[in-house]
Design an enzyme around this catalytic site. Sequence first.
Site, PDB file in Angstrom:
ATOM      1  CE  LYS A   8      -3.982   2.118   2.236  1.00  0.00           C
ATOM      2  NZ  LYS A   8      -3.542   3.495   1.922  1.00  0.00           N
ATOM      3  CG  ASP A  10       1.663   8.114   2.734  1.00  0.00           C
ATOM      4  OD1 ASP A  10       0.473   8.461   2.581  1.00  0.00           O
ATOM      5  OD2 ASP A  10       2.423   8.633   3.564  1.00  0.00           O
ATOM      6  CD  GLU A  44      -0.341   4.731   4.361  1.00  0.00           C
ATOM      7  OE1 GLU A  44      -1.501   5.170   4.351  1.00  0.00           O
ATOM      8  OE2 GLU A  44       0.599   5.285   4.943  1.00  0.00           O
TER       9      GLU A  44
END
Length: 328
Positions: free
Chosen positions: A32, A34, A178
């Site tokens: 994931k 950011d 993240e």
Amino acid sequence: MRTMADLPQDLKPMLASTAEPFDSPDFLFEPKWDGFRCLAYLEKGTTQLKSRSGSDLSGSFPELASLHKCAAGIPAVLDGEIIAFHEGRESFYHLQQRVRHGHPGTPLGKHAQLAPIIFIAFDILYSGGKSVLAAPLEDRKELLRRTVADENQHLLINSYILEAGEALYAAAVAQGREGIVAKKRDSPYLPGKRSKLWLKIKPKKTVDAVVVGYVPKTDDSFVSLVLAQYSPKGELLHVGSVGTGFTEQETREILAELKPLSGKKPAVQRLRQPAADVIWVKPEMVVEVRIFEYTPRGTLRHPVYCRRREDLNPEQCVIKSWLEKGDG
């Protein structure tokens, strides 16, 4: 051949619910990032970047204006994340500066020099002008790989692994990342929908809230920000205040933007704190805060400021259990 005008212009990114780390042969797991969630519309001679809220981001990121040259099977629509790299990792702060201070058509400034911009592609919605929304995720991943045949310094395909979600999550936490996203391998793409087909797994629980006021400390600093979120009925409800997590620079920048928004009356209902020292502002600024949980009274427990969310509209900050929360 279909043109950009023929592609649906109202597409919204598919969203993720939240979950705890897990392993499953039915899911793939990917990093994931950011950054800013973005749909890239690619046509012969044209690249258009649309934010999650539908805003045109193209002018803020001229480095990405030629993504269409790296793709086959256009017209196409790619789903991905715009990130800024600074000192070896993504920097949301530098990404924000580009959006806040960049102007279409002007030369790239110091933020572009400090933090190169990259589009991380992780899904494809249209290929050759035709919808592939109903295709299983793994088929779309393979199509994405064939479509983006020329990865470069501004366009990369997100990597993923099968089954071993807990190991990838542990690695992400160890690196201060993240988090990760788990996606059902046979999931269709559901524009604008949040479901458990995609699951966001983050180290901390975060929510997005609207700033409706602040308690001043000095002329260029504040004690805390007063926060609110919308109820499912559209009421803007007070959910508490946040006074930690800010750098001095963030404090000055936030206050400078809040001062012109000052008003005489609170925009919130069900105010849960004394209002004598609060300077109320119009509900326009969105921030992300890390929390432990919601209290039984509906306020945020132990909130800590994380970052601004200029990619979200205030109306998108809806009260809900953090287990159902997710920003995609």
